[in-house]
Write a protein that holds these residues in place. Structure first.
Motif: not given
Length: 456
Positions: A379-380, A384-389
């Motif tokens: 479960x990646x 958020x706001x198009x950017x991967x954490x």
């Protein structure tokens, strides 16, 4: 001469507030303005069953020779010379300052045991500041709030390893698993008024040691009794019933409630007693939430079970109700008891021992890393706001309760729902039912942040 501890640190980190709390009186003046304390002040401190001399000092600061600041510094240095150990206090809400780092070296040169106290740790910002204090190299920070009395149980555990025992034992060493098993487990019995707390303890003692009455509010003080059950020692605190704040009017009841809350903070395991006829009411849920916030192991005891009509599946229904109403402590042991008749007492005491063991558990680093890789693969974290954490790695910083630091990018952007997923997965994988699990987010330092961009 009694064991002596000096409280040191830069100005306005809460040293005098801590001094007042430990001596139980407002002996030292406290104000938001830095530098109120000038002379060193001594008092007899009491931390649960530990007694020692405590010295409040002026804030460590530098000044020209002969000035008031320099003379205050001399008083502090004298206090350090007289002390057997030091409380080095920082302000967790502000985080580390250059002065903290400089005075940490000063404390280290004293060549005495140093306990690092991250004061004002209540709230999210306090936790982050406490994690930052690892950089001082003074060991694990003890997160406290001297003003609100939070973290006193953790402080007690740390001080008990430094203050020598009353017997003539010179070896100061860390408590082993065998010694921990021999030491009585500190248990607080809490709940709404008239839930049967005193009746249960009387049955454990085999005598009418505590006053009981059908009238709610009979117990006022938090009474501690020593109990041995099947060869295991327990120090059990009977407490006043906890009602909703809006219903507390008398000053005496306010003091009783404050005493009950203090017992929770000093406990290792807290038994929440409910009336079987009126269980999981709003105040029960509030008390359970308080126990979780204080980081104590929780056991739920549903009392007066002898008054319930026997029906199949009742215990399973209790389990489902507990997990439904208290998801923040999913899997907390729940035991049906009758304090009056003595039913379910053995199961309750066994549940306390097991909850205590879980509360003290440390997860092996290799197993933690394997779980972490699998959890984020299955479960990646969301974008958020198009950017991967990006989650880098996780490490356990302490037990009592199990606490972890997760290093990541953009800590403020990770949703609480994803943290709940990690906590629930961790509970299931490492068998951590019921105990609070703490995950603190910390952003990994950017190794290129110090480099300036080249001019065009």
């Amino acid at each position: 001469m009694s064991f002596t501890i000096a409280i040191i640190g830069r100005p306005n980190v809460g040293k005098s507030t801590l001094f007042n709390r430990l001596v139980g009186q407002k002996l030292a003046l406290v104000d938001d303005m830095p530098g109120v304390t000038r002379d060193r002040r001594e008092g007899e401190a009491k931390l649960h069953d530990l007694s020692f001399t405590i010295i409040d000092t002026a804030g460590l600061d530098e000044g020209p020779k002969g000035s008031l600041t320099a003379r205050m510094q001399e008083q502090t240095e004298t206090a350090i010379a007289l002390a057997d150990a030091l409380f080095f206090v920082i302000d967790a809400r502000i985080g580390l300052t250059p002065a903290d780092r400089a005075f940490a070296d000063f404390a280290r040169r004293a060549d005495k045991p140093v306990l690092l106290l991250a004061n004002k740790s209540e709230g999210k910002h306090g936790e982050l500041g406490a994690m930052e204090s690892y950089a001082l190299g003074l060991g694990d920070p003890i997160q406290i709030s001297a003003e609100h009395g939070e973290g006193m149980g953790e402080l007690y555990d740390a001080v008990s390893k430094v203050v020598p025992p009353t017997e003539d034992e010179d070896d100061e060493r860390e408590e082993t698993d065998e010694e921990r098993a021999a030491r009585p487990i500190r248990v607080a019995i809490v709940g709404r008024p008239n839930a049967g707390k005193s009746t249960l303890i009387n049955h454990l003692l085999g005598e009418e040691r505590l006053l009981t009455s059908p009238e709610a509010g009979t117990t006022r003080d938090s009474i501690a009794v020593e109990i041995e059950h099947k060869g295991r020692g327990f120090r059990v605190f009977d407490t006043a019933g906890l009602r909703r704040r809006s219903r507390i009017e008398e000053k005496l009841e306010k003091l009783s409630v404050a005493d009950a809350l203090r017992a929770v903070r000093f406990a290792e395991v807290v038994v929440l007693m409910m009336d079987s006829q009126n269980r999981f009411e709003e105040q029960d849920l509030r008390i359970a939430d308080l126990i979780e916030r204080e980081g104590r192991a929780l056991v739920i005891a549903v009392n007066k079970w002898d008054l319930m009509e026997a029906q199949p599946g009742q215990i399973s229904a209790l389990r489902r109700d507990a997990d439904h109403w208290l998801p923040q402590v999913a899997g907390a042991p729940i035991v049906a008891v009758s304090g009056l008749m003595g039913e379910g007492i053995d199961r309750l005491m066994q549940a306390i021992v097991e909850a205590y063991a879980v509360w003290n558990r440390r997860v092996p680093t290799a197993a933690l890393n394997r779980w972490f890789e699998g959890a984020i693969a299955n479960n990646p974290p969301p974008a958020v706001s198009g950017r991967r954490l990006k989650l880098n790695y996780i490490t356990q910083t302490k037990a009592r309760p199990p606490s972890f630091v997760l290093f990541c990018s953009r800590a403020d952007a990770i949703p609480q729902s994803y943290l709940r997923y990690l906590v629930n997965s961790m509970r299931e994988t490492f068998d951590l039912p019921g105990t609070p699990v703490r995950i603190t987010l910390r952003e990994k330092a950017n190794p290129f942040a110090h480099k300036r961009k080249r001019p065009n």
